[in-house]
Scaffold this motif. Sequence first.
Motif, PDB file in Angstrom:
ATOM      1  N   LEU A 159     -56.034 -16.231 -34.931  1.00 41.43           N
ATOM      2  CA  LEU A 159     -56.042 -14.824 -35.357  1.00 41.43           C
ATOM      3  C   LEU A 159     -55.287 -13.939 -34.372  1.00 41.43           C
ATOM      4  N   ILE A 160     -55.667 -14.003 -33.101  1.00 38.82           N
ATOM      5  CA  ILE A 160     -55.072 -13.093 -32.109  1.00 38.82           C
ATOM      6  C   ILE A 160     -53.614 -13.461 -31.838  1.00 38.82           C
ATOM      7  N   CYS A 161     -53.300 -14.769 -31.824  1.00 38.67           N
ATOM      8  CA  CYS A 161     -51.916 -15.183 -31.601  1.00 38.67           C
ATOM      9  C   CYS A 161     -51.018 -14.744 -32.753  1.00 38.67           C
ATOM     10  N   ALA A 162     -51.557 -14.820 -33.966  1.00 42.76           N
ATOM     11  CA  ALA A 162     -50.766 -14.443 -35.140  1.00 42.76           C
ATOM     12  C   ALA A 162     -50.405 -12.962 -35.105  1.00 42.76           C
ATOM     13  N   ILE A 163     -51.403 -12.094 -34.877  1.00 43.09           N
ATOM     14  CA  ILE A 163     -51.101 -10.658 -34.919  1.00 43.09           C
ATOM     15  C   ILE A 163     -50.259 -10.239 -33.718  1.00 43.09           C
ATOM     16  N   PHE A 164     -50.501 -10.860 -32.561  1.00 43.95           N
ATOM     17  CA  PHE A 164     -49.714 -10.554 -31.362  1.00 43.95           C
ATOM     18  C   PHE A 164     -48.257 -10.954 -31.583  1.00 43.95           C
ATOM     19  N   LEU A 165     -48.076 -12.150 -32.152  1.00 42.98           N
ATOM     20  CA  LEU A 165     -46.728 -12.664 -32.393  1.00 42.98           C
ATOM     21  C   LEU A 165     -45.983 -11.820 -33.420  1.00 42.98           C
ATOM     22  N   ILE A 166     -46.658 -11.468 -34.505  1.00 46.01           N
ATOM     23  CA  ILE A 166     -46.042 -10.653 -35.558  1.00 46.01           C
ATOM     24  C   ILE A 166     -45.602  -9.296 -35.017  1.00 46.01           C
ATOM     25  N   ALA A 167     -46.494  -8.626 -34.284  1.00 41.82           N
ATOM     26  CA  ALA A 167     -46.203  -7.281 -33.774  1.00 41.82           C
ATOM     27  C   ALA A 167     -45.043  -7.287 -32.785  1.00 41.82           C
ATOM     28  N   GLU A 168     -45.061  -8.231 -31.850  1.00 39.74           N
ATOM     29  CA  GLU A 168     -44.043  -8.207 -30.799  1.00 39.74           C
ATOM     30  C   GLU A 168     -42.700  -8.749 -31.284  1.00 39.74           C
ATOM     31  N   LEU A 169     -42.729  -9.686 -32.224  1.00 37.97           N
ATOM     32  CA  LEU A 169     -41.457 -10.140 -32.815  1.00 37.97           C
ATOM     33  C   LEU A 169     -40.816  -9.011 -33.613  1.00 37.97           C
ATOM     34  N   ARG A 170     -41.630  -8.262 -34.361  1.00 33.83           N
ATOM     35  CA  ARG A 170     -41.091  -7.133 -35.126  1.00 33.83           C
ATOM     36  C   ARG A 170     -40.462  -6.113 -34.190  1.00 33.83           C
ATOM     37  N   ILE A 213     -53.530  -9.118 -20.531  1.00 35.15           N
ATOM     38  CA  ILE A 213     -54.910  -9.406 -20.109  1.00 35.15           C
ATOM     39  C   ILE A 213     -55.871  -9.520 -21.301  1.00 35.15           C
ATOM     40  N   PRO A 214     -55.834  -8.589 -22.285  1.00 37.75           N
ATOM     41  CA  PRO A 214     -56.737  -8.758 -23.436  1.00 37.75           C
ATOM     42  C   PRO A 214     -56.520 -10.094 -24.145  1.00 37.75           C
ATOM     43  N   PHE A 215     -55.285 -10.497 -24.215  1.00 36.77           N
ATOM     44  CA  PHE A 215     -54.908 -11.728 -24.886  1.00 36.77           C
ATOM     45  C   PHE A 215     -55.493 -12.940 -24.163  1.00 36.77           C
ATOM     46  N   PHE A 216     -55.395 -12.934 -22.827  1.00 30.54           N
ATOM     47  CA  PHE A 216     -55.954 -14.036 -22.038  1.00 30.54           C
ATOM     48  C   PHE A 216     -57.475 -14.116 -22.215  1.00 30.54           C
ATOM     49  N   ILE A 217     -58.122 -12.942 -22.204  1.00 34.07           N
ATOM     50  CA  ILE A 217     -59.585 -12.888 -22.346  1.00 34.07           C
ATOM     51  C   ILE A 217     -60.028 -13.393 -23.723  1.00 34.07           C
ATOM     52  N   ILE A 218     -59.352 -12.943 -24.765  1.00 31.90           N
ATOM     53  CA  ILE A 218     -59.731 -13.302 -26.134  1.00 31.90           C
ATOM     54  C   ILE A 218     -59.568 -14.800 -26.384  1.00 31.90           C
ATOM     55  N   THR A 219     -58.458 -15.364 -25.940  1.00 31.88           N
ATOM     56  CA  THR A 219     -58.186 -16.776 -26.226  1.00 31.88           C
ATOM     57  C   THR A 219     -59.054 -17.722 -25.397  1.00 31.88           C
ATOM     58  N   ALA A 220     -59.789 -17.185 -24.418  1.00 30.62           N
ATOM     59  CA  ALA A 220     -60.700 -18.005 -23.614  1.00 30.62           C
ATOM     60  C   ALA A 220     -62.117 -18.006 -24.182  1.00 30.62           C
ATOM     61  N   ASN A 221     -62.370 -17.146 -25.175  1.00 32.84           N
ATOM     62  CA  ASN A 221     -63.711 -17.013 -25.763  1.00 32.84           C
ATOM     63  C   ASN A 221     -64.018 -18.234 -26.641  1.00 32.84           C
ATOM     64  N   THR A 222     -65.064 -18.964 -26.285  1.00 32.14           N
ATOM     65  CA  THR A 222     -65.415 -20.189 -27.021  1.00 32.14           C
ATOM     66  C   THR A 222     -66.431 -19.964 -28.133  1.00 32.14           C
ATOM     67  N   SER A 223     -66.920 -18.730 -28.311  1.00 32.67           N
ATOM     68  CA  SER A 223     -67.890 -18.448 -29.370  1.00 32.67           C
ATOM     69  C   SER A 223     -67.280 -18.741 -30.745  1.00 32.67           C
ATOM     70  N   ALA A 259     -65.454  -8.280 -28.009  1.00 39.50           N
ATOM     71  CA  ALA A 259     -66.351  -9.340 -28.477  1.00 39.50           C
ATOM     72  C   ALA A 259     -66.402 -10.514 -27.496  1.00 39.50           C
ATOM     73  N   SER A 260     -65.531 -10.507 -26.499  1.00 44.77           N
ATOM     74  CA  SER A 260     -65.443 -11.627 -25.553  1.00 44.77           C
ATOM     75  C   SER A 260     -66.048 -11.252 -24.197  1.00 44.77           C
ATOM     76  N   PRO A 261     -66.524 -12.238 -23.448  1.00 52.77           N
ATOM     77  CA  PRO A 261     -67.020 -11.960 -22.100  1.00 52.77           C
ATOM     78  C   PRO A 261     -65.963 -11.245 -21.263  1.00 52.77           C
ATOM     79  N   TRP A 262     -66.399 -10.213 -20.568  1.00 53.97           N
ATOM     80  CA  TRP A 262     -65.527  -9.391 -19.722  1.00 53.97           C
ATOM     81  C   TRP A 262     -64.434  -8.681 -20.516  1.00 53.97           C
TER      82      TRP A 262
END
Length: 273
Positions: free
Chosen positions: A65-76, A127-137, A208-211
Amino acid sequence: MDYQHLLFIALISLIACCTIMVLVWLWAKKIRNAGVVDVFWALNFPVITIITFFLAEGYEMRKILICAIFLIAELRLGIHLWQRVIGHLDEEEGRYQQLRSEWGENADRNFFVFFQFQAISNVILAIPFFIITANTSTEISIFEYIGLAIWAIAFVGEMVADKQLAAFKKDPKNKGKVCDTGLWYYSRHPNYFFEWLTWMAYFIFALASPWGILAIISPAIIFYLLTRVTGVPNNEEQNLRSKPEAYKKYQQTTSAFFPWKKVIKVSGSGLQA
Protein backbone atom coordinates in the motif's frame (compact mmCIF):
# COMPACT_ATOMS: atom_id res chain seq x y z
CA MET A 1 10.74 -2.92 15.42
CA ASP A 2 14.39 -3.60 14.59
CA TYR A 3 15.99 -0.13 14.69
CA GLN A 4 19.38 -1.39 13.53
CA HIS A 5 17.75 -2.82 10.41
CA LEU A 6 15.94 0.50 9.83
CA LEU A 7 19.24 2.37 10.05
CA PHE A 8 20.77 -0.13 7.62
CA ILE A 9 17.96 0.55 5.08
CA ALA A 10 18.37 4.31 5.58
CA LEU A 11 22.15 4.03 5.04
CA ILE A 12 21.75 2.01 1.82
CA SER A 13 19.20 4.58 0.63
CA LEU A 14 21.56 7.45 1.47
CA ILE A 15 24.46 5.89 -0.43
CA ALA A 16 22.22 5.32 -3.46
CA CYS A 17 20.81 8.87 -3.43
CA CYS A 18 24.21 10.52 -2.91
CA THR A 19 25.71 8.49 -5.76
CA ILE A 20 22.86 9.48 -8.08
CA MET A 21 23.32 13.14 -7.15
CA VAL A 22 27.05 13.01 -7.89
CA LEU A 23 26.23 11.77 -11.40
CA VAL A 24 23.50 14.40 -11.79
CA TRP A 25 25.93 17.13 -10.63
CA LEU A 26 28.47 16.04 -13.27
CA TRP A 27 25.75 16.25 -15.93
CA ALA A 28 24.49 19.62 -14.65
CA LYS A 29 28.05 20.96 -14.65
CA LYS A 30 28.50 19.85 -18.26
CA ILE A 31 25.26 21.40 -19.54
CA ARG A 32 25.38 24.35 -17.07
CA ASN A 33 21.84 23.76 -15.89
CA ALA A 34 21.42 23.05 -12.17
CA GLY A 35 17.65 22.82 -12.59
CA VAL A 36 17.95 19.08 -13.32
CA VAL A 37 18.44 18.56 -9.57
CA ASP A 38 14.70 19.08 -9.04
CA VAL A 39 13.88 16.16 -11.34
CA PHE A 40 16.23 13.73 -9.65
CA TRP A 41 15.27 14.89 -6.16
CA ALA A 42 11.78 13.58 -6.95
CA LEU A 43 13.09 10.46 -8.72
CA ASN A 44 15.31 9.54 -5.77
CA PHE A 45 12.18 8.65 -3.80
CA PRO A 46 11.24 5.76 -6.13
CA VAL A 47 14.80 4.48 -5.63
CA ILE A 48 14.25 4.58 -1.85
CA THR A 49 10.88 2.88 -2.36
CA ILE A 50 12.40 -0.06 -4.23
CA ILE A 51 15.24 -0.48 -1.72
CA THR A 52 12.86 -0.36 1.23
CA PHE A 53 10.25 -2.67 -0.28
CA PHE A 54 12.77 -5.47 -0.66
CA LEU A 55 14.67 -4.90 2.61
CA ALA A 56 11.93 -3.88 5.09
CA GLU A 57 10.42 -6.59 7.30
CA GLY A 58 6.92 -5.20 7.87
CA TYR A 59 3.50 -6.63 6.95
CA GLU A 60 3.45 -7.31 3.21
CA MET A 61 0.05 -5.73 2.47
CA ARG A 62 1.02 -2.53 4.29
CA LYS A 63 4.31 -2.38 2.39
CA ILE A 64 2.48 -2.77 -0.92
CA LEU A 65 0.00 0.00 0.00
CA ILE A 66 2.55 2.60 1.11
CA CYS A 67 5.08 1.70 -1.62
CA ALA A 68 2.40 1.97 -4.29
CA ILE A 69 1.17 5.44 -3.32
CA PHE A 70 4.70 6.71 -2.66
CA LEU A 71 5.88 5.41 -6.03
CA ILE A 72 2.88 6.80 -7.93
CA ALA A 73 3.17 10.28 -6.37
CA GLU A 74 6.91 10.70 -6.81
CA LEU A 75 7.03 9.23 -10.32
CA ARG A 76 4.27 11.64 -11.36
CA LEU A 77 6.17 14.56 -9.85
CA GLY A 78 9.46 13.43 -11.36
CA ILE A 79 7.94 13.01 -14.84
CA HIS A 80 6.20 16.39 -14.57
CA LEU A 81 9.47 18.09 -13.58
CA TRP A 82 11.35 16.24 -16.32
CA GLN A 83 8.90 17.49 -18.95
CA ARG A 84 9.26 21.02 -17.61
CA VAL A 85 13.07 21.00 -17.45
CA ILE A 86 13.90 18.89 -20.51
CA GLY A 87 12.18 21.40 -22.79
CA HIS A 88 14.83 24.04 -22.05
CA LEU A 89 18.01 22.28 -20.95
CA ASP A 90 19.94 25.08 -22.63
CA GLU A 91 18.15 27.64 -20.44
CA GLU A 92 18.65 27.42 -16.68
CA GLU A 93 15.69 28.41 -14.48
CA GLY A 94 15.83 31.90 -12.99
CA ARG A 95 16.38 30.85 -9.37
CA TYR A 96 19.41 28.74 -10.31
CA GLN A 97 20.75 31.51 -12.53
CA GLN A 98 20.50 33.79 -9.51
CA LEU A 99 22.43 31.33 -7.32
CA ARG A 100 25.07 30.88 -10.03
CA SER A 101 25.46 34.64 -10.24
CA GLU A 102 25.73 35.05 -6.45
CA TRP A 103 28.22 32.20 -6.03
CA GLY A 104 30.43 33.29 -8.93
CA GLU A 105 33.58 31.17 -9.33
CA ASN A 106 32.47 28.92 -6.44
CA ALA A 107 29.23 27.97 -8.19
CA ASP A 108 30.25 24.44 -9.21
CA ARG A 109 31.56 23.60 -5.73
CA ASN A 110 28.49 25.05 -4.02
CA PHE A 111 26.13 23.26 -6.38
CA PHE A 112 27.89 19.98 -5.53
CA VAL A 113 27.15 20.58 -1.82
CA PHE A 114 23.61 21.65 -2.70
CA PHE A 115 23.01 18.47 -4.71
CA GLN A 116 24.31 16.30 -1.87
CA PHE A 117 22.07 18.14 0.57
CA GLN A 118 19.15 17.23 -1.67
CA ALA A 119 20.15 13.55 -1.43
CA ILE A 120 20.33 13.77 2.37
CA SER A 121 16.92 15.45 2.45
CA ASN A 122 15.50 12.55 0.42
CA VAL A 123 16.41 10.11 3.19
CA ILE A 124 15.29 12.37 6.05
CA LEU A 125 11.93 12.97 4.37
CA ALA A 126 11.51 9.21 3.89
CA ILE A 127 11.36 8.67 7.68
CA PRO A 128 7.57 8.01 7.61
CA PHE A 129 8.17 5.48 4.88
CA PHE A 130 10.84 3.63 6.87
CA ILE A 131 8.59 3.56 9.96
CA ILE A 132 5.52 2.31 8.08
CA THR A 133 7.29 -0.48 6.20
CA ALA A 134 8.75 -1.81 9.48
CA ASN A 135 5.30 -2.24 11.07
CA THR A 136 4.56 -5.97 11.39
CA SER A 137 0.92 -5.59 12.54
CA THR A 138 -1.49 -7.45 10.24
CA GLU A 139 -4.37 -5.05 10.99
CA ILE A 140 -4.85 -1.99 8.77
CA SER A 141 -5.66 0.93 11.09
CA ILE A 142 -8.21 3.74 10.69
CA PHE A 143 -5.22 6.12 10.54
CA GLU A 144 -3.98 4.30 7.46
CA TYR A 145 -7.36 4.53 5.74
CA ILE A 146 -7.54 8.27 6.55
CA GLY A 147 -3.99 8.72 5.27
CA LEU A 148 -4.92 7.00 2.00
CA ALA A 149 -7.98 9.24 1.57
CA ILE A 150 -6.00 12.44 2.18
CA TRP A 151 -3.26 11.21 -0.16
CA ALA A 152 -5.81 10.68 -2.95
CA ILE A 153 -7.14 14.24 -2.53
CA ALA A 154 -3.62 15.67 -2.50
CA PHE A 155 -2.50 13.64 -5.50
CA VAL A 156 -5.42 14.74 -7.66
CA GLY A 157 -5.15 18.35 -6.44
CA GLU A 158 -1.45 18.66 -7.28
CA MET A 159 -1.93 17.02 -10.68
CA VAL A 160 -4.81 19.37 -11.54
CA ALA A 161 -2.85 22.45 -10.37
CA ASP A 162 0.17 21.48 -12.49
CA LYS A 163 -1.99 20.84 -15.57
CA GLN A 164 -3.84 24.16 -15.14
CA LEU A 165 -0.57 26.10 -14.92
CA ALA A 166 0.96 24.25 -17.89
CA ALA A 167 -2.13 24.95 -20.03
CA PHE A 168 -2.04 28.63 -19.02
CA LYS A 169 1.64 29.01 -19.93
CA LYS A 170 1.13 27.20 -23.23
CA ASP A 171 -1.32 29.83 -24.47
CA PRO A 172 0.74 32.65 -26.07
CA LYS A 173 -2.04 35.13 -25.20
CA ASN A 174 -1.13 34.71 -21.52
CA LYS A 175 2.48 35.88 -21.87
CA GLY A 176 3.23 38.39 -19.13
CA LYS A 177 0.01 37.52 -17.28
CA VAL A 178 -0.53 35.74 -13.96
CA CYS A 179 -2.36 32.41 -13.82
CA ASP A 180 -5.29 33.09 -11.49
CA THR A 181 -7.87 30.60 -12.72
CA GLY A 182 -8.93 27.20 -11.40
CA LEU A 183 -7.10 26.24 -8.21
CA TRP A 184 -4.78 29.21 -8.77
CA TYR A 185 -7.74 31.49 -8.04
CA TYR A 186 -7.72 30.33 -4.40
CA SER A 187 -3.97 30.00 -3.81
CA ARG A 188 -0.85 31.47 -5.39
CA HIS A 189 0.82 28.07 -4.99
CA PRO A 190 -1.80 25.29 -4.95
CA ASN A 191 0.75 22.81 -6.32
CA TYR A 192 2.97 23.41 -3.28
CA PHE A 193 -0.01 23.16 -0.92
CA PHE A 194 -1.05 19.77 -2.28
CA GLU A 195 2.56 18.55 -2.26
CA TRP A 196 2.68 19.38 1.47
CA LEU A 197 -0.71 17.70 1.98
CA THR A 198 0.72 14.54 0.41
CA TRP A 199 3.38 14.46 3.14
CA MET A 200 0.73 15.10 5.78
CA ALA A 201 -1.03 11.98 4.45
CA TYR A 202 2.15 9.92 4.97
CA PHE A 203 2.42 11.25 8.53
CA ILE A 204 -1.19 10.31 9.33
CA PHE A 205 -0.63 6.89 7.76
CA ALA A 206 2.45 6.44 9.97
CA LEU A 207 0.51 7.14 13.18
CA ALA A 208 -0.70 3.53 13.07
CA SER A 209 2.90 2.30 13.45
CA PRO A 210 5.18 2.27 16.51
CA TRP A 211 6.96 5.61 16.85
CA GLY A 212 4.83 6.95 14.01
CA ILE A 213 4.65 10.37 15.68
CA LEU A 214 8.27 10.89 14.57
CA ALA A 215 6.97 11.03 11.00
CA ILE A 216 5.79 14.61 11.67
CA ILE A 217 9.33 15.67 10.77
CA SER A 218 8.58 15.18 7.04
CA PRO A 219 5.54 17.48 6.58
CA ALA A 220 7.18 19.98 8.98
CA ILE A 221 10.37 20.13 6.85
CA ILE A 222 8.40 20.24 3.60
CA PHE A 223 6.23 23.08 4.94
CA TYR A 224 9.31 25.06 6.02
CA LEU A 225 11.13 24.51 2.71
CA LEU A 226 8.10 25.33 0.56
CA THR A 227 7.04 28.46 2.46
CA ARG A 228 10.38 29.85 3.66
CA VAL A 229 13.26 28.55 1.52
CA THR A 230 13.08 27.09 -1.99
CA GLY A 231 9.38 27.10 -2.85
CA VAL A 232 7.21 30.16 -2.39
CA PRO A 233 10.00 32.77 -1.81
CA ASN A 234 12.05 31.87 -4.91
CA ASN A 235 8.99 31.50 -7.10
CA GLU A 236 7.56 34.83 -6.01
CA GLU A 237 10.86 36.65 -6.47
CA GLN A 238 11.04 35.31 -10.02
CA ASN A 239 7.43 36.31 -10.75
CA LEU A 240 7.97 39.80 -9.33
CA ARG A 241 10.97 40.21 -11.63
CA SER A 242 9.15 39.00 -14.74
CA LYS A 243 5.71 40.59 -14.21
CA PRO A 244 5.94 43.00 -11.24
CA GLU A 245 2.65 44.90 -11.46
CA ALA A 246 0.42 41.94 -12.26
CA TYR A 247 1.99 39.76 -9.60
CA LYS A 248 1.83 42.42 -6.89
CA LYS A 249 -1.90 42.70 -7.51
CA TYR A 250 -2.19 38.90 -7.37
CA GLN A 251 -0.35 38.89 -4.02
CA GLN A 252 -2.78 41.43 -2.59
CA THR A 253 -5.86 39.36 -3.40
CA THR A 254 -4.82 35.71 -3.18
CA SER A 255 -3.66 33.45 -0.33
CA ALA A 256 0.02 32.52 -0.62
CA PHE A 257 -0.27 28.84 0.34
CA PHE A 258 -3.50 27.52 1.83
CA PRO A 259 -6.45 27.71 -0.63
CA TRP A 260 -8.82 30.41 0.61
CA LYS A 261 -11.38 32.87 -0.65
CA LYS A 262 -10.24 35.97 -2.50
CA VAL A 263 -9.54 39.27 -0.79
CA ILE A 264 -11.31 41.93 -2.86
CA LYS A 265 -10.10 45.52 -2.84
CA VAL A 266 -12.97 47.90 -2.42
CA SER A 267 -12.33 51.55 -3.28
CA GLY A 268 -12.12 53.78 -0.22
CA SER A 269 -12.45 50.95 2.29
CA GLY A 270 -9.22 49.01 1.98
CA LEU A 271 -9.01 45.28 1.57
CA GLN A 272 -12.07 43.28 2.47
CA ALA A 273 -12.89 39.58 2.25
